[in-house]
Design a protein around this motif. Sequence first.
Motif, PDB file in Angstrom:
ATOM      1  N   VAL A  30      21.315   6.583  14.830  1.00 49.63           N
ATOM      2  CA  VAL A  30      21.592   5.219  14.352  1.00 49.63           C
ATOM      3  C   VAL A  30      23.096   4.995  14.239  1.00 49.63           C
ATOM      4  CG1 VAL A  30      21.363   3.688  12.365  1.00 49.63           C
ATOM      5  CG2 VAL A  30      19.376   4.958  13.186  1.00 49.63           C
ATOM      6  N   ASP A  31      23.814   5.963  13.671  1.00 46.94           N
ATOM      7  CA  ASP A  31      25.270   5.821  13.533  1.00 46.94           C
ATOM      8  C   ASP A  31      25.942   5.700  14.900  1.00 46.94           C
ATOM      9  OD1 ASP A  31      25.054   5.984  10.809  1.00 46.94           O
ATOM     10  OD2 ASP A  31      25.516   8.120  10.695  1.00 46.94           O
ATOM     11  N   ALA A  32      25.416   6.413  15.902  1.00 38.66           N
ATOM     12  CA  ALA A  32      26.036   6.399  17.234  1.00 38.66           C
ATOM     13  C   ALA A  32      25.913   5.042  17.913  1.00 38.66           C
ATOM     14  CB  ALA A  32      25.398   7.477  18.110  1.00 38.66           C
ATOM     15  N   MET A  33      24.926   4.240  17.485  1.00 41.88           N
ATOM     16  CA  MET A  33      24.697   2.955  18.149  1.00 41.88           C
ATOM     17  C   MET A  33      25.389   1.788  17.459  1.00 41.88           C
ATOM     18  SD  MET A  33      20.740   3.251  19.479  1.00 41.88           S
ATOM     19  CE  MET A  33      20.038   3.956  17.982  1.00 41.88           C
ATOM     20  N   ASN A  34      26.007   2.041  16.302  1.00 42.86           N
ATOM     21  CA  ASN A  34      26.760   0.986  15.602  1.00 42.86           C
ATOM     22  C   ASN A  34      25.957  -0.305  15.415  1.00 42.86           C
ATOM     23  OD1 ASN A  34      29.213   2.457  15.268  1.00 42.86           O
ATOM     24  ND2 ASN A  34      29.676   2.099  17.426  1.00 42.86           N
ATOM     25  N   GLY A  35      24.679  -0.147  15.095  1.00 48.24           N
ATOM     26  CA  GLY A  35      23.872  -1.312  14.751  1.00 48.24           C
ATOM     27  C   GLY A  35      23.159  -1.996  15.896  1.00 48.24           C
ATOM     28  N   HIS A  36      23.395  -1.551  17.141  1.00 43.69           N
ATOM     29  CA  HIS A  36      22.750  -2.212  18.281  1.00 43.69           C
ATOM     30  C   HIS A  36      22.372  -1.172  19.333  1.00 43.69           C
ATOM     31  CE1 HIS A  36      23.821  -6.228  16.828  1.00 43.69           C
ATOM     32  NE2 HIS A  36      25.007  -5.725  16.528  1.00 43.69           N
ATOM     33  N   GLY A  37      21.124  -1.223  19.783  1.00 34.83           N
ATOM     34  CA  GLY A  37      20.672  -0.292  20.805  1.00 34.83           C
ATOM     35  C   GLY A  37      19.192  -0.012  20.673  1.00 34.83           C
ATOM     36  N   THR A  38      18.765   1.088  21.278  1.00 34.03           N
ATOM     37  CA  THR A  38      17.356   1.476  21.252  1.00 34.03           C
ATOM     38  C   THR A  38      17.233   2.907  20.788  1.00 34.03           C
ATOM     39  OG1 THR A  38      16.833  -0.022  23.087  1.00 34.03           O
ATOM     40  CG2 THR A  38      15.257   1.744  22.624  1.00 34.03           C
ATOM     41  N   LEU A  39      16.412   3.111  19.771  1.00 37.64           N
ATOM     42  CA  LEU A  39      16.091   4.439  19.262  1.00 37.64           C
ATOM     43  C   LEU A  39      14.708   4.806  19.781  1.00 37.64           C
ATOM     44  CD1 LEU A  39      16.548   6.865  17.257  1.00 37.64           C
ATOM     45  CD2 LEU A  39      15.368   5.455  15.553  1.00 37.64           C
ATOM     46  N   THR A  40      14.605   5.929  20.464  1.00 35.89           N
ATOM     47  CA  THR A  40      13.328   6.375  21.014  1.00 35.89           C
ATOM     48  C   THR A  40      12.918   7.677  20.337  1.00 35.89           C
ATOM     49  OG1 THR A  40      13.826   5.378  23.161  1.00 35.89           O
ATOM     50  CG2 THR A  40      12.053   7.017  23.089  1.00 35.89           C
ATOM     51  N   VAL A  41      11.688   7.721  19.847  1.00 39.21           N
ATOM     52  CA  VAL A  41      11.130   8.931  19.252  1.00 39.21           C
ATOM     53  C   VAL A  41       9.896   9.297  20.060  1.00 39.21           C
ATOM     54  CG1 VAL A  41      10.197  10.005  17.174  1.00 39.21           C
ATOM     55  CG2 VAL A  41      11.966   8.245  16.980  1.00 39.21           C
ATOM     56  N   ALA A  43      16.232  -1.468  18.273  1.00 41.72           N
ATOM     57  CA  ALA A  43      14.806  -1.451  18.628  1.00 41.72           C
ATOM     58  C   ALA A  43      14.300  -0.013  18.555  1.00 41.72           C
ATOM     59  CB  ALA A  43      14.611  -2.009  20.026  1.00 41.72           C
ATOM     60  N   VAL A  44      13.145   0.163  17.908  1.00 35.72           N
ATOM     61  CA  VAL A  44      12.547   1.488  17.770  1.00 35.72           C
ATOM     62  C   VAL A  44      11.368   1.603  18.732  1.00 35.72           C
ATOM     63  CG1 VAL A  44      11.439   3.138  16.225  1.00 35.72           C
ATOM     64  CG2 VAL A  44      13.257   1.648  15.363  1.00 35.72           C
ATOM     65  N   VAL A  45      11.447   2.557  19.642  1.00 31.26           N
ATOM     66  CA  VAL A  45      10.373   2.811  20.612  1.00 31.26           C
ATOM     67  C   VAL A  45       9.719   4.138  20.241  1.00 31.26           C
ATOM     68  CG1 VAL A  45       9.806   3.219  23.024  1.00 31.26           C
ATOM     69  CG2 VAL A  45      11.583   1.554  22.425  1.00 31.26           C
ATOM     70  N   VAL A  46       8.427   4.101  19.980  1.00 28.12           N
ATOM     71  CA  VAL A  46       7.679   5.299  19.592  1.00 28.12           C
ATOM     72  C   VAL A  46       6.700   5.643  20.703  1.00 28.12           C
ATOM     73  CG1 VAL A  46       6.059   6.267  17.940  1.00 28.12           C
ATOM     74  CG2 VAL A  46       7.927   4.827  17.130  1.00 28.12           C
ATOM     75  N   GLU A  47       6.812   6.862  21.228  1.00 27.84           N
ATOM     76  CA  GLU A  47       5.917   7.324  22.287  1.00 27.84           C
ATOM     77  C   GLU A  47       5.348   8.673  21.864  1.00 27.84           C
ATOM     78  OE1 GLU A  47       8.083   7.393  25.920  1.00 27.84           O
ATOM     79  OE2 GLU A  47       8.268   5.211  26.049  1.00 27.84           O
ATOM     80  N   TYR A  48       4.139   8.643  21.289  1.00 25.85           N
ATOM     81  CA  TYR A  48       3.518   9.845  20.745  1.00 25.85           C
ATOM     82  C   TYR A  48       2.395  10.332  21.659  1.00 25.85           C
ATOM     83  CZ  TYR A  48       5.722   8.893  16.190  1.00 25.85           C
ATOM     84  OH  TYR A  48       6.614   8.690  15.165  1.00 25.85           O
ATOM     85  N   ASP A  49       2.315  11.629  21.811  1.00 25.60           N
ATOM     86  CA  ASP A  49       1.148  12.249  22.439  1.00 25.60           C
ATOM     87  C   ASP A  49       0.169  12.600  21.323  1.00 25.60           C
ATOM     88  OD1 ASP A  49      -0.748  13.754  23.680  1.00 25.60           O
ATOM     89  OD2 ASP A  49       0.637  15.184  24.616  1.00 25.60           O
ATOM     90  N   ARG A  50      -0.807  11.737  21.111  1.00 25.07           N
ATOM     91  CA  ARG A  50      -1.730  11.892  19.979  1.00 25.07           C
ATOM     92  C   ARG A  50      -2.699  13.049  20.175  1.00 25.07           C
ATOM     93  NH1 ARG A  50       0.019   9.399  15.389  1.00 25.07           N
ATOM     94  NH2 ARG A  50       0.786   7.290  15.840  1.00 25.07           N
ATOM     95  N   ASP A  51      -2.708  13.658  21.349  1.00 26.43           N
ATOM     96  CA  ASP A  51      -3.602  14.798  21.582  1.00 26.43           C
ATOM     97  C   ASP A  51      -2.997  16.118  21.107  1.00 26.43           C
ATOM     98  OD1 ASP A  51      -5.534  13.185  22.766  1.00 26.43           O
ATOM     99  OD2 ASP A  51      -4.612  13.360  24.752  1.00 26.43           O
ATOM    100  N   LEU A  52      -1.770  16.084  20.636  1.00 25.87           N
ATOM    101  CA  LEU A  52      -1.123  17.319  20.172  1.00 25.87           C
ATOM    102  C   LEU A  52      -1.806  17.826  18.910  1.00 25.87           C
ATOM    103  CD1 LEU A  52       2.635  16.346  20.641  1.00 25.87           C
ATOM    104  CD2 LEU A  52       1.309  17.955  22.030  1.00 25.87           C
ATOM    105  N   PRO A  53      -2.034  19.136  18.807  1.00 29.30           N
ATOM    106  CA  PRO A  53      -2.688  19.684  17.609  1.00 29.30           C
ATOM    107  C   PRO A  53      -1.707  19.774  16.432  1.00 29.30           C
ATOM    108  CG  PRO A  53      -2.052  21.462  19.076  1.00 29.30           C
ATOM    109  CD  PRO A  53      -1.713  20.186  19.799  1.00 29.30           C
ATOM    110  N   PRO A  54      -2.209  19.964  15.210  1.00 27.58           N
ATOM    111  CA  PRO A  54      -1.324  20.205  14.059  1.00 27.58           C
ATOM    112  C   PRO A  54      -0.466  21.442  14.312  1.00 27.58           C
ATOM    113  CG  PRO A  54      -3.554  19.748  13.334  1.00 27.58           C
ATOM    114  CD  PRO A  54      -3.620  19.918  14.822  1.00 27.58           C
ATOM    115  N   ILE A  55       0.675  21.499  13.638  1.00 30.42           N
ATOM    116  CA  ILE A  55       1.620  22.581  13.862  1.00 30.42           C
ATOM    117  C   ILE A  55       2.058  23.152  12.516  1.00 30.42           C
ATOM    118  CG2 ILE A  55       3.566  20.979  13.924  1.00 30.42           C
ATOM    119  CD1 ILE A  55       4.817  22.785  16.049  1.00 30.42           C
TER     120      ILE A  55
END
Length: 495
Positions: A382-393, A351-363
Amino acid sequence: MSGRNLPCDAAELRTLFLFEKLDDDQLAWLCRNGRVEWFESGYVYREDDLATSFFVLLEGEFAISRRVADEDVEINRTSHVGAYAGAWRSFFGDRVSQTLDNTLRTTKPSRVYVLPADKFAELMREWYPMPVHLLEGLFLGLKNTQQAISQRERLLALGALAAGLTHELNNPVAAAMRATAALRERLAGTRRPLGSPSAEDVDRDEPASLVDLRRQAIDHLERAQQLGPLEASDREDDLVDWLDAHGITDAWRIASTFVQAGLTADRLGAVADTLADDSTLADVLGRLHRAIDIELLMDEMDGATARIAALVTAAQEYSQLDRTPYRDVDVHELLDSTLLMLNRRIGDGIAVVVEYDRDLPPIPVYAAEMNQVWTNLISNAVDAMNGHGTLTVRTSRDDDRLLVEICDTGAGVAEEIKSRIFEPFFTTKPVGAGTGLGLDVSWRIVTNKHRGDLSFESSPGHTRFMVRLPFDAAPGTGGLREGARSPGCRPRSKA
C-alpha cells in the motif's frame, strides 16, 4: 559546545580504567590520533546524530538523556573520571546503526578526551581482536533476542487488547442485532392487508391502494439497485413538481425517500385518485413516508450492526489469542481478516483484487504470527502505491507448498537495493515512517518458524512478494530470499 584544544598527556590517560593496561606505544598512539578538548556547559551531541567520535571524561560532568515523545528524559549523570559515550559501536561497522541513540551534554565546563570513530574502530580491531569477536556475538545475539521477544510481546499485547475489546463488543452488538430483528418483525404486521387477523394495529380507514403501494415500495427497497446521481436527481425533481402541485409541504424531503422506494408521480397519482377528499392526501402521503422512512432506518441499523459484527469477527480472527498458537487454518480466513483490518489504510484509491484457490487444504501455522506477515507485506504494498494502484492477493498450490502472492503496481524496488531489502533496520521510508524491521521479521517468521521461504521480484509497476509454506509440519529447505518463478500477479483472464 567544544572550545580550545588542550595538550594530551599519556600519563593522565594511563590513570583511566579504560587505558590502565596499555603500554607506552599504545598511549602515545592515543595522543597522536585523539585530542583533548575543553567543553563549556552544553550539548556534545544529540540523539540521531551520526556517531563521529568516542568521548572520555577527564574532568567535569556528563549527562545522558533519551528522547521520549517530544521530551528529553535524563537517564544518567556522572562526574566519574573515565566515563565514556559516543561512537563505542563503530567497530561493528555497517552491521549495526551508527547513529547515536542518546544525547550527551556537559553540565559544567569539562575536559574531554576525543577519539575519531574510525580510529576507535581501528584500535579495537587491531588491539583486541578476540574480545571484538566475543562482543560481536554477544551484542548482535542479544539484539536479535530482544527483537524476537519484543515482537512477541507486542503481538501478545495486541492480541490481549483485541480479545478484550471484541469480548466487550460482542454483547452489545448481539443485543442490537436481536433488537433490530425483533423491531422489523413487529413492524412487518403493519404492512399486512386490511382484514387480516394481525392487522388490528393498522388504521382501518387506510385505503387498500395505499396498503398495496406501501407494500410494493418496501418490497422494492429490499431488491432495489442504487440509482446513479443524475437519474436519482431527475426522479426527485419530477416528484417535487407533483407534490408542490398538490400542496404538499416539505416536498423536497419526501421526494428523496419516495425515489429510494421506486415511487413515481404516476403511482402517487393513482392513490390520489382513490381519495374522496383531496384534503386527506397530505396525511396519506405522510403515513406512507413514515412507513418507508422507518424501513430505511431499519436497513441502516441492519447494515451498521452487521458491519460491527464483521469487524469483531475479523479482530478475533486477526488476534488469534483465544486459539491454539500452532494449528491447521484456512489461509484465506487469515488473509481476509487482515484485509478487513487494513481496509481504512488501503483506502478508496487502491483496487483490491482477490484470487483464491479455494481447493487448497488447511495448513499448519502460527496463525497470529502469519497475520503479522500479511500485515507487513500488504502495508508495504500500500505504501509503495501512494494511494493509487491495484493490490492483488493470490493463493495457489506450488508443488508440495502453498503459495501466497502479495502484489502491487507501485514504482518497484530499485535494483541497487534489492540485495538489502530483507536486512534489519534497512528502509527506504522517510525518518519516522518505518523501522526497517517489517521484512526482516516477516522473513524470520516464514523461514525460521514455518520452514518456508519468502522471496520477491520487482520491476516498475509490478512488485510481488511470494510466501511459500509447506502443507505439512515437516522441516523444509526454507530461507530462500529469491525463489522460483510463478505465473505472476497480473489478473488472470476470465473464461
